[in-house]
Scaffold this active site. Structure first.
Site, PDB file in Angstrom:
ATOM      1  N   HIS A  69       0.884  -1.276  -0.075  1.00  0.00           N
ATOM      2  CA  HIS A  69      -0.260   0.138   0.055  1.00  0.00           C
ATOM      3  C   HIS A  69       0.809   1.183  -0.108  1.00  0.00           C
ATOM      4  CE1 HIS A  69      -3.078   3.086   1.312  1.00  0.00           C
ATOM      5  NE2 HIS A  69      -3.962   2.109   0.935  1.00  0.00           N
ATOM      6  N   ARG A 122      -2.724   0.583  -6.942  1.00  0.00           N
ATOM      7  CA  ARG A 122      -2.084   0.945  -5.556  1.00  0.00           C
ATOM      8  C   ARG A 122      -0.483   0.515  -6.024  1.00  0.00           C
ATOM      9  NH1 ARG A 122      -5.895  -1.657  -0.842  1.00  0.00           N
ATOM     10  NH2 ARG A 122      -6.960   0.219  -0.338  1.00  0.00           N
ATOM     11  N   ARG A 160      -5.119  -5.586  -5.588  1.00  0.00           N
ATOM     12  CA  ARG A 160      -6.427  -5.442  -5.038  1.00  0.00           C
ATOM     13  C   ARG A 160      -6.905  -3.997  -5.088  1.00  0.00           C
ATOM     14  NH1 ARG A 160      -8.589  -3.519  -0.651  1.00  0.00           N
ATOM     15  NH2 ARG A 160      -6.891  -3.906   0.705  1.00  0.00           N
ATOM     16  N   ARG A 184      -6.776  10.929  -0.895  1.00  0.00           N
ATOM     17  CA  ARG A 184      -6.511  10.974  -2.268  1.00  0.00           C
ATOM     18  C   ARG A 184      -7.761  10.992  -3.046  1.00  0.00           C
ATOM     19  NH1 ARG A 184      -3.099   6.356  -3.819  1.00  0.00           N
ATOM     20  NH2 ARG A 184      -3.649   5.248  -1.763  1.00  0.00           N
ATOM     21  N   HIS A 237       0.671  -4.849   2.640  1.00  0.00           N
ATOM     22  CA  HIS A 237      -0.837  -4.606   3.173  1.00  0.00           C
ATOM     23  C   HIS A 237      -1.874  -5.637   2.762  1.00  0.00           C
ATOM     24  CE1 HIS A 237      -4.401  -2.259   3.933  1.00  0.00           C
ATOM     25  NE2 HIS A 237      -4.857  -2.236   2.607  1.00  0.00           N
ATOM     26  N   HIS A 238      -2.039  -6.386   1.525  1.00  0.00           N
ATOM     27  CA  HIS A 238      -2.785  -7.409   1.253  1.00  0.00           C
ATOM     28  C   HIS A 238      -2.047  -8.604   0.538  1.00  0.00           C
ATOM     29  CE1 HIS A 238      -7.121  -8.561   0.987  1.00  0.00           C
ATOM     30  NE2 HIS A 238      -6.888  -9.114  -0.249  1.00  0.00           N
ATOM     31  N   GLU A 265      -6.793   5.526   1.421  1.00  0.00           N
ATOM     32  CA  GLU A 265      -6.792   5.887   0.027  1.00  0.00           C
ATOM     33  C   GLU A 265      -7.884   6.944  -0.001  1.00  0.00           C
ATOM     34  OE1 GLU A 265      -5.358   3.242  -3.244  1.00  0.00           O
ATOM     35  OE2 GLU A 265      -7.274   2.499  -2.629  1.00  0.00           O
TER      36      GLU A 265
END
Length: 634
Positions: A430, A467, A609, A446, A569-570, A443
């Site tokens: 991220h 991302r 993602r 932004r 992050h993911h 996010e």
């Protein structure tokens, strides 16, 4: 099998550096810090205060001592995350009283808060003339033998994050008895850390917005047509929908097919199409289902990777957007309780029980749960940085935004019974992570108009790109970091940003030049960057980087900036499922009785993602897995 447990606490010796504190003797006079332990373990009676830095800000406590013991510990001040740190602070004071020491275990899942609390207690004890390290924890006597429990249920769910609780609620609403096993001492997992919102297409709440996203739709259609010719039929469908809307512009333009296209383009078309279609086509009804349990996500905004305003967010009583995770998780927990779901904490699952090739229960520490069906919702492996580095060596040394319990346990258990995995090397970083605390900066900032500037005070990318693209652009800058810039107008509209300021993540200036000085970037260059950006917002065209999502200009003082860099992050990879959330084996066959939802699964998000799709994932597939498990249990 018998399990040896301490009656109260393990004597875990932790020595923390002390922070500045306030406090004193009962008459108010100051006590010197670093005093010797009270003679023979006796204390000077009184109430003493101490404070230390937690996850979300300063934690201040009051410790009340009698001559012979710690009578009470109170939290006087905190600004910890509502569904994580504040939950931990409910149990930590009594833990100190029970142990008669600050040498207690951290609450699993709330390490930063626990550490800050213990340091604050240590500071208060020091103010009382006590050496905290000299207080041996009370053991509660000899170890006791506790017999492992065996429970029966129609459905057992492993993991009390968003997907697990949604699955449990759905199965319970279908009339099934449900046991929910949670590895840590609280619900939430990674879901409680979600800050943005939930993507959903064609909802009534989108229609409250004026459609101004022509450039975003056209950019997606062009990119998809040029980059992924295999998606030509889907592109043609969306183009036809868009043309029809322009001919008769009623409401707000979005469609399930555009949602699918955005997700496939964002995931570099590595996604499983059927799973993405299931996600998108069930997203609007998932928003409606959330409202039935008291969770309203009705504020709609822009997010990276989406062509249109699609992310649905909660707001507070003043209409300001708030973090979706800390909003949803307490509501999901209450819905579990209201529907009779039995939640068992501190019960890490270790094994899926099988009989005749079908899942028939779960083994966990202290428990065996026999069930007719099993739902895995244990999350990914983003907190297992060793596993991350093995699969993607270039991420070695990165911080992670993940909760400590997200270590890949469910994936390993599923593999042990023959489950297939997919996309395990697809790990997302991220772009906006506060590096000192590993805090995720949403996010949504932004999407609502914030920009990124580098160490030279210059913009360097389309801030609302995917991302992976924004992260790569940041890493290419001097020092591998950037500054996220907002203004007071954005702060006034967002409780989330106000929370970042309160937590101490921001620097501030009353002018562009003053903010530049606080950031340590060239003032002239930064002022020019801001003026150029504001002109781009006014024109609706970003000549520098082709950004198509605009909000208001950043022209209202004071101005704020957060120093950020990418973090793990993911994890997009995981257990392979079908559209009914059934787990598949390595031959592509269904493993009877075994279902999965959320980040433990793979295939939905492809190589990247999109922001807002995690919440959509855990609600949509949480509901599907719960219903499928309930149906199977018949």
């Amino acid at each position: 099998m018998m399990k040896k447990l301490s009656a109260l606490f393990l004597a875990l010796a932790l020595v923390f550096s002390l922070t500045a504190c306030t406090g004193g003797t009962p008459d108010g006079s100051a006590q010197p810090s670093g005093s010797a332990p009270a003679a023979e373990g006796k204390f000077t009676p009184g109430t003493y205060e101490g404070e230390a830095q937690g996850y979300g800000g300063v934690i201040k406590v009051a410790v009340t001592l009698s001559a012979d013991k710690i009578d009470k510990v109170e939290v006087l001040k905190s600004s910890e995350t509502e569904a994580i740190g504040e939950v931990a602070l409910e149990s930590l004071p009594q833990a100190v009283v029970d142990a008669q020491s600050s040498q207690i275990d951290s609450v699993s899942g709330a390490t930063f808060t626990s550490t800050g609390f213990i340091e604050a207690v240590n500071a208060a004890l020091t103010a009382a003339g006590v050496d905290p390290t000299a207080l041996t924890p009370v053991s509660g006597g000899a170890d006791v033998t506790v017999e492992e429990q065996t429970l029966e249920a129609d459905v057992v769910v492993v993991g009390a994050g968003g997907a697990g609780m949604t699955a449990a609620i759905t199965a319970a609403q279908a009339g099934k008895t449900v046991v929910l096993l949670e590895k840590t001492g609280m619900v939430g997992g990674n879901s409680v850390r979600a800050t943005g919102g939930m993507n959903a297409a064609k909802t009534e709440w989108q229609d409250t917005n004026e459609f101004t996203e022509d450039a975003g739709v056209e950019k997606t259609l062009s990119t998809a047509a040029e980059t992924y010719p295999e998606l030509s039929d889907l592109v043609a469908t969306v183009q036809a929908q868009y043309d029809a809307y322009k001919a008769n512009p009623t409401g707000y333009f979005d469609s399930v097919e555009l949602f699918i296209l955005d997700t496939l383009v964002g995931g570099k078309n590595l996604n499983n199409y059927d799973l993405v279609e299931t996600l998108a086509s069930n997203s609007a009804s998932a928003i409606e289902w959330l409202s039935t349990i008291g969770a309203d996500l009705h504020n709609v905004g822009s997010f990276g990777g989406a062509s249109v305003k699609r992310i649905h967010r909660p707001v507070d009583a003043e209409g300001k957007t708030i973090s979706v995770g800390s909003y949803l998780i307490p509501i999901l927990q209450k819905a579990c309780e209201d529907n009779g779901v039995q939640i068992i904490f501190n019960a890490p699952a270790t094994e899926i029980l099988m009989a005749d090739g079908a899942a028939v229960g779960v083994k966990a520490e202290g428990y065996t749960v026999n069930a007719k069906s099993v739902v895995l919702a244990t999350g990914g492996f983003g907190a297992n940085l060793e596993m991350v580095a093995e699969l993607k060596p270039e991420l070695d040394g990165f911080v992670t935004t993940n909760a400590p319990g997200i270590t890949g346990d469910g994936i390993k258990m599923a593999e042990a019974v023959g489950a297939a995995t997919v996309d395990m090397d697809q790990i997302q970083i991220h772009p906006t992570v506060e590096q000192k605390t590993s805090a995720l900066i949403t996010e949504g900032l932004r999407g609502d108009g914030a920009i990124l500037v580098n160490a030279e005070g210059l913009r360097f990318c389309d801030e609302v790109g995917t991302r992976d693209a924004v992260s790569a652009a940041e890493l290419a800058q001097t020092g591998g970091y950037a500054w996220l810039v907002v203004d007071q107008k954005m702060v006034d509209a967002s409780s989330v940003i106000a929370g970042y300021i309160k937590a101490g993540y921001t620097v501030q200036g009353d002018s562009y030049e003053a903010l530049a000085e606080a950031m340590g970037v060239p003032a002239d260059a930064f002022a020019t960057t801001m003026d150029t950006w504001n002109a781009a917002v006014a024109a609706g065209t970003d000549a520098e980087f082709g950004r198509t999502s605009f909000a208001n200009p950043l022209d209202t003082a004071p101005y704020y900036a957060i120093k950020i860099a990418p973090g793990v992050h993911h994890t997009m990879g995981g257990v392979q499922i079908d559209t009914s959330a059934q787990v598949l084996d390595t031959e592509g066959n269904v493993i009877p009785g075994l279902f999965a939802a959320g980040e433990v699964t793979g295939g939905i998000h492809g190589a990247n993602r999109l922001g807002g799709n995690a919440v959509a994932d855990f609600i949509v597939f949480g509901r599907i897995s719960g219903q499928s498990a309930a149906d199977y249990a018949k």
